[in-house]
Design a protein around this motif. Structure first.
Motif, short mmCIF file in Angstrom:
data_model
loop_
_atom_site.label_atom_id
_atom_site.label_comp_id
_atom_site.label_asym_id
_atom_site.label_seq_id
_atom_site.Cartn_x
_atom_site.Cartn_y
_atom_site.Cartn_z
N HIS A 91 0.83 -1.21 0.00
CA HIS A 91 0.00 0.00 0.00
C HIS A 91 0.87 1.26 0.00
CE1 HIS A 91 -3.41 2.60 0.85
NE2 HIS A 91 -2.70 3.15 1.84
N GLU A 136 3.66 -5.22 5.54
CA GLU A 136 3.26 -6.04 6.68
C GLU A 136 4.41 -6.95 7.08
OE1 GLU A 136 0.36 -5.77 8.14
OE2 GLU A 136 -0.65 -4.45 6.72
N ALA A 151 -5.56 -7.52 7.22
CA ALA A 151 -5.31 -6.29 6.45
C ALA A 151 -5.07 -6.61 4.97
CB ALA A 151 -4.12 -5.54 7.03
N ILE A 152 -4.24 -7.60 4.71
CA ILE A 152 -3.93 -7.94 3.32
C ILE A 152 -5.15 -8.52 2.61
CG2 ILE A 152 -2.48 -9.38 1.83
CD1 ILE A 152 -0.33 -9.25 4.02
N GLN A 155 -7.37 -5.74 1.63
CA GLN A 155 -6.80 -5.04 0.48
C GLN A 155 -7.11 -5.79 -0.81
OE1 GLN A 155 -2.56 -5.35 0.13
NE2 GLN A 155 -2.36 -3.29 -0.75
N GLN A 156 -6.92 -7.10 -0.78
CA GLN A 156 -7.15 -7.91 -1.98
C GLN A 156 -8.62 -7.91 -2.40
OE1 GLN A 156 -4.68 -9.48 -3.86
NE2 GLN A 156 -3.39 -8.21 -2.52
N GLU A 160 -7.39 -0.44 -2.08
CA GLU A 160 -6.45 0.34 -1.27
C GLU A 160 -7.12 1.21 -0.21
OE1 GLU A 160 -3.26 -0.34 -1.48
OE2 GLU A 160 -3.86 -1.78 -3.04
N TYR A 163 -7.87 -0.98 2.63
CA TYR A 163 -6.65 -1.32 3.36
C TYR A 163 -6.25 -0.16 4.29
CZ TYR A 163 -1.83 -2.29 4.55
OH TYR A 163 -0.67 -2.49 5.26
N HIS A 167 -5.78 -0.55 8.16
CA HIS A 167 -4.47 -0.27 8.76
C HIS A 167 -4.61 0.69 9.94
CE1 HIS A 167 -0.15 0.53 9.02
NE2 HIS A 167 -0.45 1.82 9.06
#
Length: 254
Positions: A91, A136, A151-152, A155-156, A160, A163, A167
């Motif tokens: 990110h 991360e 978190a990841i 995001q996926q 963003e 995420y 975060h």
């Protein structure tokens, strides 16, 4: 310390045995036992009378080691530049076109990472020309890994902006970290917490974490937070003033 003592011994030797003449060299390997004991006594006496010599030698050694570490870190950053700055998945916050790039390796359960979060946020607010890349790097606990995976996965699944929201929430989250508490947090943030949780063990999440771990090992990162600031490494928490000084120095180098 061994190098420092060697330096002190050489200096003491020169002072103690200098009267033997500039053209004569002292052969330490051929000293008798009495000469060796006398030599040691002279060294001890000199250092006790002049302790500042030893402290000066230690200072020189520490400065030299620090310079060597900076050079090594810069080489490591250069060799790993693509993975650091262009991995395609980390990110990006702040100004994507900023003239200074900071890469932060973060663990959500790290107290100093939480402390650094406030500093970095203030830095981004004050300086609109910083590009921040977040990586991360969960190394402290199972809760660290759960948080990073959540978190990841978010995001996926949701991009963003999601995420960034996750975060901010994870780095300030208090209380126990469980899958259920993460799902609840995701729902409260307006995201599908269950869907994010379901994606935590996805292959892509595994791959990102593995890549970050490998990169951290190559950079000799053993704790968090860890920063790459332009072409330098900075390990550990830094106050705002220190980060600003490093950034100003980097801009002056350009």
């Amino acid at each position: 310390m061994k190098k420092t003592l060697t330096l002190a011994l050489m200096l003491s030797t020169a002072l103690t045995f200098g009267a033997a003449g500039a053209g004569q060299a002292l052969d330490l390997s051929n000293l008798t036992e009495d000469e060796r004991n006398a030599f040691r006594d002279e060294i001890r006496a000199y250092l006790l009378d002049n302790p500042e010599v030893l402290m000066e030698a230690i200072g020189v050694l520490e400065e030299r080691q620090a310079q060597q570490q900076v050079a090594l870190d810069q080489d490591l950053v250069k060799v790993n530049a693509k993975a650091l700055f262009e991995d395609g998945y980390s990110h990006v916050a702040g100004n994507p076109d900023g003239d200074i790039t900071i890469v932060e390796f973060v663990d959500y359960q790290c107290g100093y990472c939480r402390k650094s979060y406030d500093v970095v946020q203030e830095l981004l607010e004050k300086d609109g020309n910083i590009k921040l890349i977040l990586k991360e790097f969960p190394i402290l606990s199972d809760a660290s890994m759960l948080s990073a995976r959540f978190a990841i996965s978010g995001q996926q699944l949701f991009g963003e902006e999601a995420y960034a929201t996750l975060h901010d929430a994870l780095i300030t989250k208090r209380g126990a970290v469980t899958v259920d508490s993460l799902i609840e947090m995701g729902n409260e943030l307006g995201l599908d917490g269950q869907a994010i949780a379901d994606g935590m063990d996805a292959t892509v999440v595994d791959a990102i974490l593995a890549d970050n771990r490998t990169l951290g090992q190559r950079l000799q990162i053993s704790g968090t937070p860890a920063f790459v600031m332009h072409d330098d490494m900075a390990r550990g928490y830094m106050p705002l003033e220190q980060m600003e000084q490093i950034i100003a120095a980097k801009r002056n180098e350009s």
